[in-house]
Design an enzyme around this catalytic site. Sequence first.
Site, PDB file in Angstrom:
ATOM      1  N   HIS B  79     -16.083   8.283   4.478  1.00 49.07           N
ATOM      2  CA  HIS B  79     -14.861   8.477   5.499  1.00 49.07           C
ATOM      3  C   HIS B  79     -13.633   8.588   5.094  1.00 49.07           C
ATOM      4  O   HIS B  79     -12.513   8.583   5.115  1.00 49.07           O
ATOM      5  CB  HIS B  79     -16.077   8.302   6.611  1.00 49.07           C
ATOM      6  CG  HIS B  79     -14.717   8.471   8.058  1.00 49.07           C
ATOM      7  ND1 HIS B  79     -14.314   9.378   7.930  1.00 49.07           N
ATOM      8  CD2 HIS B  79     -14.278   7.293   7.968  1.00 49.07           C
ATOM      9  CE1 HIS B  79     -13.604   8.746   9.720  1.00 49.07           C
ATOM     10  NE2 HIS B  79     -12.934   7.666   9.102  1.00 49.07           N
ATOM     11  N   ASP B 108      12.601  27.924  -2.211  1.00 48.35           N
ATOM     12  CA  ASP B 108      11.462  27.387  -2.501  1.00 48.35           C
ATOM     13  C   ASP B 108      11.520  25.956  -2.840  1.00 48.35           C
ATOM     14  O   ASP B 108      12.663  25.124  -2.667  1.00 48.35           O
ATOM     15  CB  ASP B 108      10.966  28.371  -3.559  1.00 48.35           C
ATOM     16  CG  ASP B 108       9.460  28.043  -3.558  1.00 48.35           C
ATOM     17  OD1 ASP B 108       8.787  27.506  -3.694  1.00 48.35           O
ATOM     18  OD2 ASP B 108       8.874  29.059  -3.151  1.00 48.35           O
ATOM     19  N   TRP B 144     -14.367   1.967   0.517  1.00 44.83           N
ATOM     20  CA  TRP B 144     -13.071   3.030  -0.173  1.00 44.83           C
ATOM     21  C   TRP B 144     -12.109   1.565  -1.029  1.00 44.83           C
ATOM     22  O   TRP B 144     -11.847   2.631  -1.775  1.00 44.83           O
ATOM     23  CB  TRP B 144     -12.424   4.166   0.277  1.00 44.83           C
ATOM     24  CG  TRP B 144     -11.501   3.065   1.083  1.00 44.83           C
ATOM     25  CD1 TRP B 144     -11.309   1.829   1.821  1.00 44.83           C
ATOM     26  CD2 TRP B 144      -9.694   3.385   0.924  1.00 44.83           C
ATOM     27  NE1 TRP B 144     -10.189   1.908   2.479  1.00 44.83           N
ATOM     28  CE2 TRP B 144      -9.025   2.155   1.440  1.00 44.83           C
ATOM     29  CE3 TRP B 144      -9.326   3.718  -0.323  1.00 44.83           C
ATOM     30  CZ2 TRP B 144      -7.575   2.138   1.447  1.00 44.83           C
ATOM     31  CZ3 TRP B 144      -7.817   3.755  -0.369  1.00 44.83           C
ATOM     32  CH2 TRP B 144      -7.405   2.694   0.932  1.00 44.83           C
ATOM     33  N   SER B 171      -2.147  15.273  -8.641  1.00 49.79           N
ATOM     34  CA  SER B 171      -1.897  16.153  -8.030  1.00 49.79           C
ATOM     35  C   SER B 171      -0.618  15.583  -7.272  1.00 49.79           C
ATOM     36  O   SER B 171       0.272  15.863  -6.698  1.00 49.79           O
ATOM     37  CB  SER B 171      -3.308  16.741  -6.691  1.00 49.79           C
ATOM     38  OG  SER B 171      -2.715  17.007  -5.309  1.00 49.79           O
ATOM     39  N   SER B 172      -1.056  14.065  -6.712  1.00 50.42           N
ATOM     40  CA  SER B 172       0.157  13.772  -5.620  1.00 50.42           C
ATOM     41  C   SER B 172       1.283  13.028  -6.430  1.00 50.42           C
ATOM     42  O   SER B 172       2.187  13.945  -6.280  1.00 50.42           O
ATOM     43  CB  SER B 172      -0.424  12.165  -5.288  1.00 50.42           C
ATOM     44  OG  SER B 172      -1.304  12.306  -4.735  1.00 50.42           O
ATOM     45  N   HIS B 255      -0.740  -1.033  -0.925  1.00 54.95           N
ATOM     46  CA  HIS B 255      -0.606  -1.038   0.493  1.00 54.95           C
ATOM     47  C   HIS B 255       1.254  -0.153   0.748  1.00 54.95           C
ATOM     48  O   HIS B 255       1.591   0.526   1.985  1.00 54.95           O
ATOM     49  CB  HIS B 255       0.011  -2.179   0.832  1.00 54.95           C
ATOM     50  CG  HIS B 255       1.410  -3.027   2.533  1.00 54.95           C
ATOM     51  ND1 HIS B 255       0.237  -2.925   3.052  1.00 54.95           N
ATOM     52  CD2 HIS B 255       1.792  -2.148   2.530  1.00 54.95           C
ATOM     53  CE1 HIS B 255       0.382  -2.733   4.138  1.00 54.95           C
ATOM     54  NE2 HIS B 255       1.540  -2.476   4.526  1.00 54.95           N
ATOM     55  N   GLU B 257       0.763   2.588  -0.388  1.00 50.21           N
ATOM     56  CA  GLU B 257      -0.198   4.105   0.567  1.00 50.21           C
ATOM     57  C   GLU B 257      -0.368   4.063   2.197  1.00 50.21           C
ATOM     58  O   GLU B 257      -0.405   4.992   1.986  1.00 50.21           O
ATOM     59  CB  GLU B 257      -1.049   3.850   0.093  1.00 50.21           C
ATOM     60  CG  GLU B 257      -2.851   4.837   0.887  1.00 50.21           C
ATOM     61  CD  GLU B 257      -2.502   6.412  -0.204  1.00 50.21           C
ATOM     62  OE1 GLU B 257      -1.471   6.324  -1.540  1.00 50.21           O
ATOM     63  OE2 GLU B 257      -3.059   7.046   0.668  1.00 50.21           O
ATOM     64  N   TYR B 259       1.624   3.050   3.999  1.00 48.29           N
ATOM     65  CA  TYR B 259       2.932   3.378   4.423  1.00 48.29           C
ATOM     66  C   TYR B 259       3.014   5.178   3.693  1.00 48.29           C
ATOM     67  O   TYR B 259       3.865   6.014   4.231  1.00 48.29           O
ATOM     68  CB  TYR B 259       4.679   2.736   3.722  1.00 48.29           C
ATOM     69  CG  TYR B 259       4.192   1.039   4.528  1.00 48.29           C
ATOM     70  CD1 TYR B 259       5.002   1.784   5.724  1.00 48.29           C
ATOM     71  CD2 TYR B 259       4.061   0.311   4.519  1.00 48.29           C
ATOM     72  CE1 TYR B 259       4.444   0.435   5.978  1.00 48.29           C
ATOM     73  CE2 TYR B 259       3.773  -0.829   4.472  1.00 48.29           C
ATOM     74  CZ  TYR B 259       4.569  -0.348   6.097  1.00 48.29           C
ATOM     75  OH  TYR B 259       3.965  -2.025   6.414  1.00 48.29           O
ATOM     76  N   SER B 270      10.846  11.809  14.521  1.00 42.26           N
ATOM     77  CA  SER B 270      12.322  12.319  14.429  1.00 42.26           C
ATOM     78  C   SER B 270      12.158  12.961  14.537  1.00 42.26           C
ATOM     79  O   SER B 270      14.178  13.218  15.215  1.00 42.26           O
ATOM     80  CB  SER B 270      13.228  11.310  13.308  1.00 42.26           C
ATOM     81  OG  SER B 270      12.173   9.908  13.266  1.00 42.26           O
ATOM     82  N   HIS B 304      -1.247  -9.602   0.939  1.00 46.90           N
ATOM     83  CA  HIS B 304      -1.977  -9.670   3.091  1.00 46.90           C
ATOM     84  C   HIS B 304      -3.072  -8.792   2.774  1.00 46.90           C
ATOM     85  O   HIS B 304      -4.137  -9.353   4.397  1.00 46.90           O
ATOM     86  CB  HIS B 304      -1.225  -9.557   4.432  1.00 46.90           C
ATOM     87  CG  HIS B 304      -0.508  -7.945   4.478  1.00 46.90           C
ATOM     88  ND1 HIS B 304       0.797  -7.894   4.344  1.00 46.90           N
ATOM     89  CD2 HIS B 304      -1.620  -6.966   4.015  1.00 46.90           C
ATOM     90  CE1 HIS B 304       0.299  -6.205   4.048  1.00 46.90           C
ATOM     91  NE2 HIS B 304      -0.964  -5.816   4.101  1.00 46.90           N
ATOM     92  N   HIS B 305      -3.223  -8.115   2.010  1.00 41.70           N
ATOM     93  CA  HIS B 305      -5.011  -7.755   2.481  1.00 41.70           C
ATOM     94  C   HIS B 305      -6.202  -8.649   1.263  1.00 41.70           C
ATOM     95  O   HIS B 305      -7.354  -8.925   1.838  1.00 41.70           O
ATOM     96  CB  HIS B 305      -5.096  -6.155   1.806  1.00 41.70           C
ATOM     97  CG  HIS B 305      -3.604  -5.222   2.083  1.00 41.70           C
ATOM     98  ND1 HIS B 305      -4.590  -4.603   2.811  1.00 41.70           N
ATOM     99  CD2 HIS B 305      -3.234  -5.277   1.777  1.00 41.70           C
ATOM    100  CE1 HIS B 305      -3.650  -3.353   3.287  1.00 41.70           C
ATOM    101  NE2 HIS B 305      -2.668  -3.861   2.659  1.00 41.70           N
ATOM    102  N   THR B 330      10.256  -1.415  11.803  1.00 40.46           N
ATOM    103  CA  THR B 330       9.243  -0.597  12.097  1.00 40.46           C
ATOM    104  C   THR B 330       9.768  -0.799  13.593  1.00 40.46           C
ATOM    105  O   THR B 330      10.127   0.819  14.320  1.00 40.46           O
ATOM    106  CB  THR B 330       8.028  -1.164  12.202  1.00 40.46           C
ATOM    107  OG1 THR B 330       7.982  -1.200  10.746  1.00 40.46           O
ATOM    108  CG2 THR B 330       7.381   0.015  13.031  1.00 40.46           C
ATOM    109  N   LYS B 333      12.451   1.038  14.415  1.00 43.26           N
ATOM    110  CA  LYS B 333      12.490   2.639  14.633  1.00 43.26           C
ATOM    111  C   LYS B 333      11.763   3.302  16.023  1.00 43.26           C
ATOM    112  O   LYS B 333      12.606   4.357  16.880  1.00 43.26           O
ATOM    113  CB  LYS B 333      11.458   2.925  13.641  1.00 43.26           C
ATOM    114  CG  LYS B 333      11.983   3.681  12.436  1.00 43.26           C
ATOM    115  CD  LYS B 333      10.936   3.445  11.468  1.00 43.26           C
ATOM    116  CE  LYS B 333      11.846   4.645   9.890  1.00 43.26           C
ATOM    117  NZ  LYS B 333      11.918   5.534  10.178  1.00 43.26           N
ATOM    118  N   ARG B 452     -17.504  -5.564   9.983  1.00 40.50           N
ATOM    119  CA  ARG B 452     -17.455  -3.818   9.879  1.00 40.50           C
ATOM    120  C   ARG B 452     -18.136  -3.228   8.851  1.00 40.50           C
ATOM    121  O   ARG B 452     -18.447  -4.404   8.271  1.00 40.50           O
ATOM    122  CB  ARG B 452     -15.994  -3.740   9.486  1.00 40.50           C
ATOM    123  CG  ARG B 452     -15.461  -4.330   7.955  1.00 40.50           C
ATOM    124  CD  ARG B 452     -13.901  -4.317   8.217  1.00 40.50           C
ATOM    125  NE  ARG B 452     -13.540  -2.636   7.210  1.00 40.50           N
ATOM    126  CZ  ARG B 452     -12.420  -2.571   6.250  1.00 40.50           C
ATOM    127  NH1 ARG B 452     -12.068  -3.852   6.012  1.00 40.50           N
ATOM    128  NH2 ARG B 452     -12.607  -1.451   5.698  1.00 40.50           N
TER     129      ARG B 452
END
Lengths: 288, 539
Positions: B79, B108, B144, B171-172, B255, B257, B259, B270, B304-305, B330, B333, B452
């Site tokens: 998932h 283009d 994951w 690809s990315s 991390h 990722e 963002y 925005s 922090h993870h 943040t 924003k 979890r």
Amino acid sequence: MTQQGAYYVPHKSIWPIIGSVGLFVTMFGAAHWINGQTDLGRPMFFTGLAVIVFMMFGWFHSVIGESIRGSYNSQVDVSFRMGMMWFIFSEVMFFAAFFGALFYARNFSVPWLGGEGHGLFTHHYLWDHYTATWPTNGPGNIGGKFSVVAPWGLPLLNTLLLLSSSVTITIAHHALRAGRRRQLLVFQALTVLLGASFLYFQAHEYMEAYEHLNLTLHSGVYGSTFFMLTGFHGLHVTLGTIMLIIIWLRCAKGHFNRENHFGFEAVAWYWHFVDVVWLCLFLFVYIM
Amino acid sequence: MAHASTQGHHDAHHEAPSGFFRRWFMSTNHKDIGTLYLIFAGLMFFIGGAMAMVIRAELFEPGMQLVQPYFFNELTTMHALVMIFGAIMPAFVGLANWMIPLMIGAPDMALPRMNNMSFWLLPFAFTILLSSFFLPGGAPAGGWTMYPPLSIQGGDGIAFLIFFVHLSGISSIMGAINIIATILNMRAPGMDLLKMPIFVWTWLITAFLLIAVMPVLAGGVTMLLTDKYFGTSFFNAAGGGDPVLFQHVFWFFGHPEVYIMILPAFGIISEVIPTFSRKPLFGYKAMVYATASIAFLSFIVWAHHMFTTGLPLGAELFFMYATMLIAVPTGVKVFNWVTTMWGGSLTFETPMLFAVAFVILFTIGGFSGIMLALVPADFQYQDTYFVVAHFHYVLVTGAAFGIMAGVYFWLPKWSGHMYSERWGKIHFWLSVISVNVLFFPMHFLGLAGMPRRIPDYNVAFADFNMISSIGGFVFGASQLIMVGNIIYTVFFAKRKASDRVWEGAKGLEWTVPSPAPHHTFSVPPVIDDSLLAHGDVSH
């Protein structure tokens, strides 16, 4: 189709989808192959590689043709340059992951296994006989006793070879810009030879390591970082040498002129990148 | 003026949409490729969503009802992978493909053929990943995040996961290189960097993050591959390695990722909020700097993870403070979005509803993030449903709501027709209510100690889980309304959209006809600053 002041958009192409299929077949095959559940993995892997090579020939063929016919304006040229620069940056980050693993092992995990640090019990409970050293294959002596490649023999020779190749490719580049064709071809050929000799000595070093030093991919974290770093670098030198050969052939066919030779420059950038990675390897893997 | 920008296309381009295969498989057209990305993302959203439905059905009551525990673990793992790499990221790339050339006056993308390859790698990558369900040993089930040793002690699936990561990573990276080259090299003359729409800015920075971290993930999973299949010891303590090393490498990717999955949503919001506030964005330059600051900080907060892995105290303190620092840009924003609305002539069409919900609900996710950033508190929250609540608030009501706002906002420009506002509003209200019913109780479950990635739980957690599951089913079903609305708009809607579509819309993309012709800006448009959203920013 190209007009002054207008943008250029290339026409449709079959090669991206063929490349995608090739990469898919290669990786799907590789996943089956290493798991060994079916016999199809291996043939799939090699079929996929063949498709990728076919795609490379086809795609570059059409791009080179368009370039020679003068379809590309200076904006397209800048896009190509940016593409190559950012691709090299992504390669730098790929190597950074493996260098990071090396530094982490040397500065953190191995000292911690040797009992350094506060509140860490692995050493105390599992391996209290283990003293942290580098090189090491860990407290489990994974892969058995081994010795390391001495830096001041083959690795030093290889360093000199790659550094000289950087000089020769620069001379070739200057020759191209000055329109000295003979010098260009000679020094580009020299660069190819230097790259190929590097690969020869690197292969020799690997055989030496496996046969006499008992230094293998299985030799704990030292063997892992040593072979993965030098191996991926060797892979890049191999690709770089192939690229140099192709550029040499293109020089011989007269594809480039004084102003317009991005293909040459892209390969030169790539070659310098491979060179810098080697210098880091020589310093952090072999000497220190 | 309105159509002047497209006049050149008849003589400059001889390639109109041609046969089905040529148009969709060999495309060099940013609009067609953008459409492919969006359709693919929608498909993956429903595949990943179907997995979530099974997960919520299993968790409807305590005890084992529907699926085997191991299959449950496969579902939670897949998932996440499908939603992150298949739905959120491709949807943003699709929006970038469609909108960035239109916004900066480019014909283009900079490298249109590579663009096609970036897309077509994705369906193949997901074929590899999803095929692992049919393998002996099943799909990857170690989460994951692929932490060793667990991830490499399962079945054959991990090799498929690793090669999937390689393909989607290629690809990315190609997509990101293309986006950077497009933004830096293809802007129409006069479109200065500080006149670009914020969506373009956020994507420029996101693309940089992608190129910087996707190769690191590729390196990390390659070490995983060689540890399992080729006898290396990167993550094996007996060989001098360390399983925690993988977590460092993974979260150095992971991390940024996070963002990568939220910055483009910031960009969409925005664009949407000023349009429906009929006011210029408050603090345009502050928004640009805040985005850049967030991107920079994202590289120095990864551990922090990993607070409970036994990091040295100094590292825990550093990563705690660095993480809390992110609240500053943040906050800038969120302040700017609210201030943009302040005193504006607000209307609440569907995109604006999603945008306002984004501001409120994403902020809730941000606050729970600050709670998790506190080391001593995190020792309690680690691996509980509180974490699940946190990242679903930032990813579903954050990233996914941002995408939905963008889709409703730009769909008239893409299709030439107005979507059904009534059904858009029904979709919004059902979604925004059900998503809170779904995820808010997870905060309580987590604080009460429910772990979890577990298919069964103590009966003490029964009520909140049932509430959450009901919210989940309603939320899942509501998304079908969006699909219906999109199909209706594209194929059946009668009401034509005007070129400007929205009264308050500013920017180059609104100067081309609706639907946007196959080729736009074949010659560089003349930029009139008064048509831009940020044409008057001084610098």
